[in-house]
Design an enzyme around this catalytic site. Sequence first.
Site, PDB file in Angstrom:
ATOM      1  N   ARG A  50      -3.275  10.879  11.364  1.00 50.44           N
ATOM      2  CA  ARG A  50      -4.411   9.990  11.629  1.00 50.44           C
ATOM      3  C   ARG A  50      -4.880  10.042  13.076  1.00 50.44           C
ATOM      4  NH1 ARG A  50      -2.553   4.629   8.133  1.00 50.44           N
ATOM      5  NH2 ARG A  50      -3.090   5.520   6.115  1.00 50.44           N
ATOM      6  N   HIS A 110      -7.654   4.477  11.876  1.00 54.86           N
ATOM      7  CA  HIS A 110      -7.769   5.203  10.618  1.00 54.86           C
ATOM      8  C   HIS A 110      -9.005   6.085  10.745  1.00 54.86           C
ATOM      9  CE1 HIS A 110      -8.213   6.120   6.414  1.00 54.86           C
ATOM     10  NE2 HIS A 110      -7.072   5.516   6.146  1.00 54.86           N
ATOM     11  N   ARG A 141     -10.010  13.582   1.169  1.00 55.83           N
ATOM     12  CA  ARG A 141      -9.616  14.815   1.875  1.00 55.83           C
ATOM     13  C   ARG A 141      -8.487  15.513   1.129  1.00 55.83           C
ATOM     14  NH1 ARG A 141      -7.840  12.494   7.155  1.00 55.83           N
ATOM     15  NH2 ARG A 141      -8.220  10.512   6.111  1.00 55.83           N
ATOM     16  N   GLU A 160      -7.704   8.417   1.958  1.00 60.81           N
ATOM     17  CA  GLU A 160      -7.302   9.756   2.389  1.00 60.81           C
ATOM     18  C   GLU A 160      -7.320  10.752   1.243  1.00 60.81           C
ATOM     19  OE1 GLU A 160      -4.379   8.385   5.972  1.00 60.81           O
ATOM     20  OE2 GLU A 160      -3.562   9.863   4.598  1.00 60.81           O
ATOM     21  N   ARG A 194       2.687   3.934  12.935  1.00 59.31           N
ATOM     22  CA  ARG A 194       3.276   3.430  11.695  1.00 59.31           C
ATOM     23  C   ARG A 194       3.010   4.400  10.547  1.00 59.31           C
ATOM     24  NH1 ARG A 194       1.241   1.114   7.261  1.00 59.31           N
ATOM     25  NH2 ARG A 194      -0.829   1.033   8.171  1.00 59.31           N
ATOM     26  N   HIS A 217      -6.912   0.121  12.730  1.00 61.24           N
ATOM     27  CA  HIS A 217      -6.283  -0.106  11.429  1.00 61.24           C
ATOM     28  C   HIS A 217      -5.036  -0.977  11.517  1.00 61.24           C
ATOM     29  CE1 HIS A 217      -5.514   0.548   7.277  1.00 61.24           C
ATOM     30  NE2 HIS A 217      -4.420   1.259   7.454  1.00 61.24           N
ATOM     31  N   HIS A 218      -4.168  -0.684  12.487  1.00 63.01           N
ATOM     32  CA  HIS A 218      -2.893  -1.399  12.540  1.00 63.01           C
ATOM     33  C   HIS A 218      -2.473  -1.539  13.994  1.00 63.01           C
ATOM     34  CE1 HIS A 218       0.974  -2.653  10.680  1.00 63.01           C
ATOM     35  NE2 HIS A 218       1.472  -2.221  11.821  1.00 63.01           N
TER      36      HIS A 218
END
Length: 444
Positions: free
Chosen positions: A279, A242, A258, A255, A421, A381-382
């Site tokens: 991202r 992220h 932004r 987000e 993702r 992040h993931h």
Amino acid sequence: ADIQTDVVIIGSGGAGLAAAIEAHDAGKEVIVLEKMPMVGGNTLRATGGLNAAGTSVQAELGIEDSVEVHYEDTMTGGYDMNNPELVQIFTENASDAVEWLLELGGDFNDVGRLGGSTNNRSHRPSGGAAVGPELVRTLRAAVEARDIEIMIETTAIEILSEDGKIGGVVAMNKDGQEFTVAASAVILATGGFGANSTMLVEWDSALEGFGTTNQPGATGDGITMAAAIGAGLVDMEEIQTHPTAVPSNGSMITEAVRGNGAILINKDGQRFVNELATRDVVSEAMLAQEGEIGLLFFGDDIRESLSAIEGYIKQGIVTEGSSIEELAGKLGIDAETLQGTVDTYNGLVDSGVDAEFGRDDMPRGIEEGNVYVIEVGPAVHHTMGGVRINGSAQVLNADGEVIQGLFAAGEAVGGIHGGNRLGGNALADIIVFGRVAGQSAADL
Ligand code: ADP
């Protein structure tokens, strides 16, 4: 065995709780093990929504969407590396998952859009509340109403398997005492490995030194335990960062800062990227700057547009100046350069075209008045990869054969999100496959 049950579920995030409810409702006795002192895992931290096409909520709001478009968005977002069968099951059953959560008493009655989605399909609470806490609250209430036992501060350390059959797990309580839970079905709902720096670097050496947005329990235990008894792993090197996390504490900056108009500058006071690119692109651009960070820069009207910013100010992570010159002084940036960046950007906003970086949405320029900066950097992040499953959430070995009695769902599983993702797809995926895992385990 010290404890005996029908189905043991490891992990109490969205996938584990959804699985627990389904296995219980199919008539099975269920125990959930959770190593942390709290229930909810990373699910509790989620701020996006649940992506689903064809729900009653969308119909109510007059939103047109389809499973086909959700499927295409998911495959495109994942660079077509996703497992098509799993994506088909995910997108076909996502609306049913949302209806189920509504029936359980959850509020997912607002629908927005997150990056990579063609239509508005991200279901979240009305009134702007965060989706993760509402999802965990809803599932927890249903678990409690069913008297399903959740053992917190209890870590699963080994999956028992003999002659190709699952026999339960070995677990450890907070005093370090080990005990066995005998069960013919084990469901892994242990989440990803975004908080395990050793494992992250093992799969992607570029992540050395990265922070994380993950809760400390996201250490990939389920993946490691499953691999130890022969489970196949897929896409382990696919790890999402992220771009706007706070390097000092790993917390995430939404987000929307932004989106509402903030720009990113570097330590030279210059813009360096289309702030609204995906991202991975923004993260990469940031890593090429001095200090591998970016400075999120905005003025008073953006502060006023977003209540989250007051929270960041309270956290003490925002540097403030009453003018560009004062802020530049505090940051050690040349004031004239920063003024030039602002003037140029405001000119681009007026012209409506970002000739420098191709940002297609510039809702406002940087007005005179107070100006602010938050130092941000990419954080893990993931983790898209994980154990290999089939459409019934059965874990497969490296040859694609079913490991009898072992099931998995949620971020512990690989293949659904491919190489990237989409925001809003994880929460829907963990409920869809958590339910499938619970039902399959009950059918065993
Ligand atoms: P998901 O909902 O995708 O499964 P979450 O991160 O929300 O993912 O939930 C996973 C949960 O599993 C977390 O609460 C985490 O603390 C827990 N967990 C991870 N490893 C273990 C383990 N070895 N034993 C028990 N619980 C675990």
